[in-house]
Design a protein around this motif. Structure first.
Motif, PDB file in Angstrom:
ATOM      1  N   HIS A  60     -20.555 -18.118  -2.364  1.00  0.00           N
ATOM      2  CA  HIS A  60     -21.405 -19.197  -2.881  1.00  0.00           C
ATOM      3  C   HIS A  60     -22.461 -18.653  -3.844  1.00  0.00           C
ATOM      4  CE1 HIS A  60     -23.312 -23.079  -3.045  1.00  0.00           C
ATOM      5  NE2 HIS A  60     -24.464 -22.549  -2.671  1.00  0.00           N
ATOM      6  N   ALA A  61     -23.071 -17.532  -3.496  1.00  0.00           N
ATOM      7  CA  ALA A  61     -24.088 -16.929  -4.371  1.00  0.00           C
ATOM      8  C   ALA A  61     -23.455 -16.498  -5.692  1.00  0.00           C
ATOM      9  CB  ALA A  61     -24.748 -15.744  -3.668  1.00  0.00           C
ATOM     10  N   ALA A  62     -22.271 -15.910  -5.628  1.00  0.00           N
ATOM     11  CA  ALA A  62     -21.589 -15.466  -6.848  1.00  0.00           C
ATOM     12  C   ALA A  62     -21.207 -16.650  -7.735  1.00  0.00           C
ATOM     13  CB  ALA A  62     -20.348 -14.652  -6.474  1.00  0.00           C
ATOM     14  N   GLN A  63     -20.729 -17.734  -7.116  1.00  0.00           N
ATOM     15  CA  GLN A  63     -20.359 -18.917  -7.891  1.00  0.00           C
ATOM     16  C   GLN A  63     -21.574 -19.543  -8.566  1.00  0.00           C
ATOM     17  OE1 GLN A  63     -18.395 -21.200  -4.868  1.00  0.00           O
ATOM     18  NE2 GLN A  63     -16.372 -20.413  -5.394  1.00  0.00           N
ATOM     19  N   ARG A  64     -22.689 -19.591  -7.859  1.00  0.00           N
ATOM     20  CA  ARG A  64     -23.910 -20.160  -8.453  1.00  0.00           C
ATOM     21  C   ARG A  64     -24.420 -19.283  -9.594  1.00  0.00           C
ATOM     22  NH1 ARG A  64     -26.619 -24.532  -5.481  1.00  0.00           N
ATOM     23  NH2 ARG A  64     -28.231 -24.148  -7.011  1.00  0.00           N
ATOM     24  N   LEU A  65     -24.257 -17.978  -9.456  1.00  0.00           N
ATOM     25  CA  LEU A  65     -24.672 -17.055 -10.513  1.00  0.00           C
ATOM     26  C   LEU A  65     -23.828 -17.270 -11.772  1.00  0.00           C
ATOM     27  CD1 LEU A  65     -26.592 -14.720 -11.156  1.00  0.00           C
ATOM     28  CD2 LEU A  65     -24.887 -13.159 -10.215  1.00  0.00           C
ATOM     29  N   VAL A  66     -22.525 -17.402 -11.616  1.00  0.00           N
ATOM     30  CA  VAL A  66     -21.642 -17.666 -12.758  1.00  0.00           C
ATOM     31  C   VAL A  66     -21.968 -19.019 -13.381  1.00  0.00           C
ATOM     32  CG1 VAL A  66     -19.232 -18.091 -13.420  1.00  0.00           C
ATOM     33  CG2 VAL A  66     -19.803 -16.141 -11.982  1.00  0.00           C
ATOM     34  N   SER A  67     -22.246 -19.995 -12.539  1.00  0.00           N
ATOM     35  CA  SER A  67     -22.623 -21.339 -13.011  1.00  0.00           C
ATOM     36  C   SER A  67     -23.881 -21.288 -13.883  1.00  0.00           C
ATOM     37  CB  SER A  67     -22.963 -22.180 -11.821  1.00  0.00           C
ATOM     38  OG  SER A  67     -22.260 -23.181 -11.535  1.00  0.00           O
ATOM     39  N   LEU A  68     -24.881 -20.562 -13.418  1.00  0.00           N
ATOM     40  CA  LEU A  68     -26.120 -20.431 -14.195  1.00  0.00           C
ATOM     41  C   LEU A  68     -25.835 -19.752 -15.522  1.00  0.00           C
ATOM     42  CD1 LEU A  68     -29.232 -20.704 -14.428  1.00  0.00           C
ATOM     43  CD2 LEU A  68     -29.357 -18.416 -13.425  1.00  0.00           C
ATOM     44  N   LEU A  69     -24.999 -18.727 -15.507  1.00  0.00           N
ATOM     45  CA  LEU A  69     -24.647 -18.030 -16.736  1.00  0.00           C
ATOM     46  C   LEU A  69     -23.975 -18.982 -17.722  1.00  0.00           C
ATOM     47  CD1 LEU A  69     -24.595 -15.335 -18.223  1.00  0.00           C
ATOM     48  CD2 LEU A  69     -22.422 -14.865 -17.114  1.00  0.00           C
ATOM     49  N   GLN A  70     -23.101 -19.859 -17.215  1.00  0.00           N
ATOM     50  CA  GLN A  70     -22.441 -20.837 -18.085  1.00  0.00           C
ATOM     51  C   GLN A  70     -23.450 -21.807 -18.687  1.00  0.00           C
ATOM     52  OE1 GLN A  70     -19.572 -22.347 -15.254  1.00  0.00           O
ATOM     53  NE2 GLN A  70     -17.896 -21.394 -16.363  1.00  0.00           N
ATOM     54  N   VAL A  71     -24.375 -22.296 -17.879  1.00  0.00           N
ATOM     55  CA  VAL A  71     -25.392 -23.235 -18.375  1.00  0.00           C
ATOM     56  C   VAL A  71     -26.243 -22.574 -19.450  1.00  0.00           C
ATOM     57  CG1 VAL A  71     -27.516 -24.465 -17.736  1.00  0.00           C
ATOM     58  CG2 VAL A  71     -25.488 -24.649 -16.300  1.00  0.00           C
TER      59      VAL A  71
END
Length: 118
Positions: A60-71
């Protein structure tokens, strides 16, 4: 994120990353004045300081980190596009956006294939 997310085996480090990412995301949600950006800016700085020590993050932490990078990459690209329209000299390539897209795509592909923790 919300009620249905499983946090089994969540380490303290992953929890800290998730809290910092939520703080940053809430600051990016818009409608804020410049003075309200101090908290998310400091959270982003704390995340950057922790980056060299991040290992074995919860999925979950890794997915949120990738999500932030995309934004952030999308916002960077939009800003660059706006500046390019107003100034032809600002038409340099976007290494941040290209790198973020590649990393995000690679992360999504590996998560779909393996389904394992990052």
């Amino acid at each position: 994120g919300g009620a249905g997310v499983g946090y089994g085996g969540l380490s303290l480090g992953s929890l800290v990353v998730i809290v910092l990412l939520r703080t940053i995301a809430s600051g990016l949600s818009g409608g804020r004045q410049a003075s309200d950006l101090a908290v998310p800016t400091n959270a982003l700085a704390a995340l950057a300081n922790l980056a060299p020590y991040m290992a074995h993050l919860h999925v979950h932490a890794a997915q949120r980190l990738v999500s932030l990078l995309q934004v952030l990459a999308k916002r960077h690209a939009r800003l660059h596009a706006r500046l390019s329209v107003s100034s032809p000299a600002a038409q340099a390539p976007l290494p941040l956006a290209a790198a973020a897209t590649a990393v995000a795509q690679k992360g999504q592909d590996s998560a779909q294939v393996s389904g394992a923790q990052v």
